[in-house]
Write an enzyme that holds these catalytic residues in place. Structure first.
Site, PDB file in Angstrom:
ATOM      1  N   ASP A  20       0.766  -0.975   0.338  1.00  0.00           N
ATOM      2  CA  ASP A  20       0.190  -0.313   0.585  1.00  0.00           C
ATOM      3  C   ASP A  20       1.037   1.188  -0.232  1.00  0.00           C
ATOM      4  O   ASP A  20       2.096   1.135   0.755  1.00  0.00           O
ATOM      5  CB  ASP A  20      -1.021  -0.277   1.221  1.00  0.00           C
ATOM      6  CG  ASP A  20      -1.501   1.058   1.862  1.00  0.00           C
ATOM      7  OD1 ASP A  20      -2.605   1.524   0.837  1.00  0.00           O
ATOM      8  OD2 ASP A  20      -1.907   2.008   2.746  1.00  0.00           O
ATOM      9  N   ASP A  22      -0.144   5.310   1.348  1.00  0.00           N
ATOM     10  CA  ASP A  22      -0.229   6.623   1.867  1.00  0.00           C
ATOM     11  C   ASP A  22      -0.433   5.627   3.062  1.00  0.00           C
ATOM     12  O   ASP A  22      -1.313   4.789   3.471  1.00  0.00           O
ATOM     13  CB  ASP A  22      -2.114   6.634   1.565  1.00  0.00           C
ATOM     14  CG  ASP A  22      -1.797   8.027  -0.223  1.00  0.00           C
ATOM     15  OD1 ASP A  22      -0.696   8.789  -0.063  1.00  0.00           O
ATOM     16  OD2 ASP A  22      -2.837   7.531  -0.610  1.00  0.00           O
ATOM     17  N   ASP A 183      -1.434  -0.377   5.961  1.00  0.00           N
ATOM     18  CA  ASP A 183      -1.967   0.448   7.131  1.00  0.00           C
ATOM     19  C   ASP A 183      -3.652   0.445   7.389  1.00  0.00           C
ATOM     20  O   ASP A 183      -4.003   0.722   8.711  1.00  0.00           O
ATOM     21  CB  ASP A 183      -1.370   1.818   6.929  1.00  0.00           C
ATOM     22  CG  ASP A 183      -2.027   2.507   6.659  1.00  0.00           C
ATOM     23  OD1 ASP A 183      -2.785   2.381   4.876  1.00  0.00           O
ATOM     24  OD2 ASP A 183      -2.476   3.825   6.332  1.00  0.00           O
TER      25      ASP A 183
HETATM   26  O1  LIG Z   1      -5.520   7.818  -0.937  1.00  0.00           O
HETATM   27  C1  LIG Z   1      -6.254   7.143  -0.416  1.00  0.00           C
HETATM   28  O2  LIG Z   1      -7.668   7.132   0.194  1.00  0.00           O
HETATM   29  C2  LIG Z   1      -5.796   6.212   0.574  1.00  0.00           C
HETATM   30  O3  LIG Z   1      -4.386   5.846  -0.094  1.00  0.00           O
HETATM   31  P1  LIG Z   1      -3.628   4.363   0.223  1.00  0.00           P
HETATM   32  O4  LIG Z   1      -3.882   2.928  -0.818  1.00  0.00           O
HETATM   33  O5  LIG Z   1      -2.504   4.160  -0.448  1.00  0.00           O
HETATM   34  O6  LIG Z   1      -3.587   3.724   0.935  1.00  0.00           O
HETATM   35 MG   LIG Z   2      -3.025   3.388   3.183  1.00  0.00          MG
END
Ligand SMILES: O=C(O)COP(=O)(O)O
Ligand SMILES: [Mg+2]
Length: 234
Positions: A20, A22, A183
């Site tokens: 992942d 963010d 996360d």
């Molecule tokens: O941009 C988002 O809503 C979250 O992004 P992610 O899946 O990389 O945690």
């Molecule tokens: Mg994430």
């Protein structure tokens, strides 16, 4: 389950990892903060805190913008402004993408260790692909990944299993051989639905909930620790 505790048997035979973005590789909330408040200023709305935004990140841009607008408007008001707000948000985000974001500890070391262990790597994020690709490049992470899927790359995004299953198909690997690492509960739910093993990190954004309450195969303190657990089983 405490951090550093992993059901190690599920990692036996793992050949690839889906990481992942963010909250797992990069702390991007400071970028979200600047872009959201840039958008809000155009609507004459008061700025909101980074802490408030941290609770809203994870389910893609559309969800984020609707949630932010809902602080000030009812459902009809949100929909009326949605398109203009998305345009403003995207413009602000692309202008600063990555400028205020930082890598979490041992991300590069973890990705390098996974590569060294012979794992194939994909990045699956709910971030729009137009944000994700330049961000990975700017942070020198793009070279680790054979595949990157954003929240708008496929018809469904996490917590739907589609992007994870697509990576398994791309790599021609059974889901049991592809570990997902993220996360949030979105990552864990997508992995469970795809039948991929899943590890979580405790330092990111999980909608204000403790990662300890999310069903996973273990919590790792860093991506490097994840690499070490995977290597031990292979
Ligand atoms: O941009 C988002 O809503 C979250 O992004 P992610 O899946 O990389 O945690
Ligand atoms: Mg994430």
């Amino acid at each position: 389950m405490v951090a550093g505790t992993v059901k190690q048997h599920v990692l036996a035979g793992v050949r690839a990892a889906i990481i992942d973005l963010d909250g797992t590789m990069l702390d991007t909330v400071p970028d979200f903060h600047v872009a959201i408040n840039g958008m809000r200023a155009e609507f004459d709305l008061a700025p909101i805190s980074a802490e408030a935004i941290k609770l809203m990140v994870g389910k893609g841009s559309e969800n984020l913008i609707r949630t932010v607008l809902a602080l000030d408007f009812d459902t009809a008001g949100v929909e009326q402004r949605f398109e203009q707000a998305m345009d403003a948000y995207q413009r602000h985000y692309l202008a600063i993408n990555g400028q205020f974001s930082t890598l979490y500890p041992d991300v590069e070391a973890g990705l390098a260790a996974m590569k060294a262990a012979g794992l194939r790597l994909a990045c699956v994020t709910n971030k729009p692909i137009a944000f994700a690709l330049p961000l990975l490049k700017q942070k020198n992470l793009d070279g680790y990944f054979e595949i990157v899927y954003g929240g708008d790359s496929l018809p469904q995004k996490k917590p739907h299993p589609m992007p994870l299953l697509q990576v398994c198909a791309d790599f021609d690997l059974a889901p049991a051989k592809v570990v997902a690492i993220g996360d949030s509960s979105n990552d864990a739910q997508a992995a469970r639905a795809a039948a991929c093993p899943v590890l979580t990190v405790p330092y990111g954004y999980n909608h204000g909930h403790s990662i300890h309450d999310t069903d996973s195969d273990g919590i790792v303190n860093t991506l490097l620790e994840a690499a070490q657990f995977i290597s031990m089983q292979n």
